[in-house]
Design an enzyme around this catalytic site. Sequence first.
Site, mmCIF file in Angstrom:
data_model
loop_
_atom_site.group_PDB
_atom_site.id
_atom_site.type_symbol
_atom_site.label_atom_id
_atom_site.label_comp_id
_atom_site.label_asym_id
_atom_site.label_seq_id
_atom_site.Cartn_x
_atom_site.Cartn_y
_atom_site.Cartn_z
ATOM 1 C CE LYS A 169 12.576 68.345 49.487
ATOM 2 N NZ LYS A 169 11.592 68.254 48.345
ATOM 3 C CG HIS B 103 4.991 70.721 54.881
ATOM 4 N ND1 HIS B 103 5.454 69.437 55.014
ATOM 5 C CD2 HIS B 103 5.273 71.085 53.601
ATOM 6 C CE1 HIS B 103 5.984 69.053 53.852
ATOM 7 N NE2 HIS B 103 5.874 70.026 52.985
ATOM 8 C CB SER C 283 16.311 66.749 51.020
ATOM 9 O OG SER C 283 15.269 66.541 50.106
HETATM 10 P P1 A3P Z 1 16.358 63.559 48.697
HETATM 11 O O1 A3P Z 1 16.338 64.976 48.221
HETATM 12 O O2 A3P Z 1 17.331 63.353 49.826
HETATM 13 O O3 A3P Z 1 16.534 62.562 47.597
HETATM 14 P P2 A3P Z 1 9.383 65.456 50.694
HETATM 15 O O4 A3P Z 1 8.471 64.591 49.914
HETATM 16 O O5 A3P Z 1 9.037 65.589 52.144
HETATM 17 O O6 A3P Z 1 9.595 66.781 50.029
HETATM 18 O O7 A3P Z 1 10.808 64.717 50.748
HETATM 19 C C1 A3P Z 1 11.539 64.527 49.548
HETATM 20 C C2 A3P Z 1 12.653 63.555 49.837
HETATM 21 O O8 A3P Z 1 12.115 62.228 49.962
HETATM 22 C C3 A3P Z 1 13.660 63.509 48.713
HETATM 23 O O9 A3P Z 1 14.919 63.252 49.350
HETATM 24 C C4 A3P Z 1 13.152 62.341 47.910
HETATM 25 O O10 A3P Z 1 14.094 61.780 47.045
HETATM 26 C C5 A3P Z 1 12.763 61.384 49.032
HETATM 27 N N1 A3P Z 1 11.875 60.295 48.579
HETATM 28 C C6 A3P Z 1 10.707 60.405 47.939
HETATM 29 N N2 A3P Z 1 10.210 59.182 47.634
HETATM 30 C C7 A3P Z 1 11.099 58.283 48.104
HETATM 31 C C8 A3P Z 1 11.175 56.838 48.086
HETATM 32 N N3 A3P Z 1 10.230 56.092 47.514
HETATM 33 N N4 A3P Z 1 12.238 56.259 48.675
HETATM 34 C C9 A3P Z 1 13.206 56.985 49.246
HETATM 35 N N5 A3P Z 1 13.197 58.345 49.283
HETATM 36 C C10 A3P Z 1 12.162 58.988 48.714
#
Ligand code: A3P
Length: 285
Positions: free
Chosen positions: A42, A97, A127
């Site tokens: 996340k 991860h 998140s």
């Molecule tokens: P949120 O839940 O705070 O919106 P991961 O990919 O490590 O699982 O992380 C997911 C988080 O990254 C989510 O956060 C998601 O919305 C955010 N995310 C993914 N793509 C993004 C982008 N292009 N710009 C900003 N945040 C992004």
Amino acid sequence: SEMYMLYGGILLPRETHSSESLEFAQGFSFKDDDVLLVTYPKSGTVWMQEILPLVLNGGDLTSILTIPNWDRVPWLQGKRFAVIVDQLTSPRALVTHFPYNFMPPSLHTSKAKVIYVMRNPKDVMVSSYYFHQMAAFVEDPGTFDEFMDKFLEGRVLFGKWTDHLKSWKQSKLGDRIMYITYEEMFKDLPEGLRNISDFLGRNLSEETIQKITEHCSFNSMKANNMSNFSLLPKTLMDFDKSPFLRKGVAGDWKKHFSSEQLARFTSVIRKELEGESFSLPWSLD
Ligand code: A3P
């Protein structure tokens, strides 16, 4: 639990890992021109899975629009890795991860580069809380307060946030590892792309930087079926509960933490990082 397995002291979801896939990862040979993306869950993994291939290929959108992110930048320890990795053309981008101590020996002996994306742990926790509500292959988070305790004690997938960060900060990979924050990418993605491109020895034109910036915006990614996880069945991820690309901002924790929770969170993270030689790029309170 039925959903998780314990591996080297940390919890992993059985849906995406098996003893065979873990063994394959342990014996994996990195090539000198590989790029390994490392994140605690996340922290912006999928975002960087979108960015990396575009930086490496000079902004060619073909693979981004035709291949789902999990096959485009595959999971080192995941079940599909052995099959997918052979189909990638070099330079390859891979993702994990895992904490540093789980890396196969070839990461040390090769010249592969590592990009470590870190995010304010309070936003990571928020998140993750929503992710645990929508993903069927991870445990129910309980209440926000209960989940905070689990997060701080490391009773979550891939262990403690602080242990993950410490392991990679102590990795001694020298100039082969680059640390970048979710927040700096959020604030100024073109500048983030320039830094990534420099680190990888690419020379991208401003036009290409702009093209990648547009393609990797939250809204573009949310609209890209190859990046927004909509190809997965609802039985695995239920977007009615919460979308994977949920909010995409820095500081959402402010809408979730009480002042008591903030004090508890901050004091635990501070204590865990006491005596470390690095400092965090965000203020904790
Ligand atoms: P949120 O839940 O705070 O919106 P991961 O990919 O490590 O699982 O992380 C997911 C988080 O990254 C989510 O956060 C998601 O919305 C955010 N995310 C993914 N793509 C993004 C982008 N292009 N710009 C900003 N945040 C992004």
